[in-house]
Scaffold this motif. Sequence first.
Motif, PDB file in Angstrom:
ATOM      1  N   MET A  70       0.825  -1.205   0.000  1.00 39.15           N
ATOM      2  CA  MET A  70       0.000   0.000   0.000  1.00 39.15           C
ATOM      3  C   MET A  70       0.864   1.263   0.000  1.00 39.15           C
ATOM      4  O   MET A  70       0.602   2.205  -0.760  1.00 39.15           O
ATOM      5  CB  MET A  70      -0.916   0.002   1.214  1.00 39.15           C
ATOM      6  N   VAL A  71       1.916   1.297   0.818  1.00 41.25           N
ATOM      7  CA  VAL A  71       2.792   2.466   0.881  1.00 41.25           C
ATOM      8  C   VAL A  71       3.526   2.654  -0.439  1.00 41.25           C
ATOM      9  O   VAL A  71       3.640   3.789  -0.940  1.00 41.25           O
ATOM     10  CB  VAL A  71       3.775   2.333   2.064  1.00 41.25           C
ATOM     11  N   MET A  73       2.598   1.655  -3.438  1.00 45.16           N
ATOM     12  CA  MET A  73       1.652   2.108  -4.459  1.00 45.16           C
ATOM     13  C   MET A  73       1.235   3.557  -4.217  1.00 45.16           C
ATOM     14  O   MET A  73       1.066   4.327  -5.165  1.00 45.16           O
ATOM     15  CB  MET A  73       0.420   1.203  -4.479  1.00 45.16           C
ATOM     16  N   TRP A  74       1.101   3.964  -2.989  1.00 45.21           N
ATOM     17  CA  TRP A  74       0.696   5.325  -2.680  1.00 45.21           C
ATOM     18  C   TRP A  74       1.797   6.315  -3.051  1.00 45.21           C
ATOM     19  O   TRP A  74       1.536   7.382  -3.592  1.00 45.21           O
ATOM     20  CB  TRP A  74       0.354   5.411  -1.207  1.00 45.21           C
ATOM     21  N   LYS A  75       3.058   5.961  -2.783  1.00 41.47           N
ATOM     22  CA  LYS A  75       4.171   6.854  -3.106  1.00 41.47           C
ATOM     23  C   LYS A  75       4.440   6.939  -4.607  1.00 41.47           C
ATOM     24  O   LYS A  75       4.944   7.945  -5.082  1.00 41.47           O
ATOM     25  CB  LYS A  75       5.439   6.406  -2.376  1.00 41.47           C
ATOM     26  N   SER A  76       4.127   5.882  -5.341  1.00 37.22           N
ATOM     27  CA  SER A  76       4.408   5.901  -6.783  1.00 37.22           C
ATOM     28  C   SER A  76       3.232   6.435  -7.592  1.00 37.22           C
ATOM     29  O   SER A  76       3.297   6.470  -8.813  1.00 37.22           O
ATOM     30  CB  SER A  76       4.757   4.495  -7.265  1.00 37.22           C
ATOM     31  N   ARG A  77       2.168   6.879  -6.916  1.00 36.13           N
ATOM     32  CA  ARG A  77       1.000   7.417  -7.598  1.00 36.13           C
ATOM     33  C   ARG A  77       1.343   8.752  -8.251  1.00 36.13           C
ATOM     34  O   ARG A  77       1.972   9.618  -7.631  1.00 36.13           O
ATOM     35  CB  ARG A  77      -0.127   7.594  -6.587  1.00 36.13           C
ATOM     36  N   LYS A  78       0.925   8.916  -9.490  1.00 40.45           N
ATOM     37  CA  LYS A  78       1.172  10.171 -10.202  1.00 40.45           C
ATOM     38  C   LYS A  78      -0.052  11.067 -10.027  1.00 40.45           C
ATOM     39  O   LYS A  78      -1.183  10.579 -10.027  1.00 40.45           O
ATOM     40  CB  LYS A  78       1.415   9.905 -11.681  1.00 40.45           C
TER      41      LYS A  78
END
Length: 84
Positions: A70-71, A73-78
């Motif tokens: 989850m972390v 994916m959240w950090k790599s979100r554009k």
Amino acid sequence: MATATDQVVGFGLVAFSLVLFVYYTLWIIILPFIDSDHGIHQYFLPREYAVIIPVVAGLLLLLFIGVFIMVVMWKSRKPAKKSD
């Protein structure tokens, strides 16, 4: 090549895993064949914990893996593009 610190940490992890494996194996496989009044039983937890501890450890492992994913994916979100 691994540094000396890496080798010591690796050896410690392998030794810990080996001790844990031997303890759990004795607890689950060997201990039921020894009389319950024998003194060796004082070094082992009750048998119910033989199931409870691995289940809780597995659930915690799944929780940490889920939080990690989850972390990441959240950090790599554009950020979403605004359309005018």
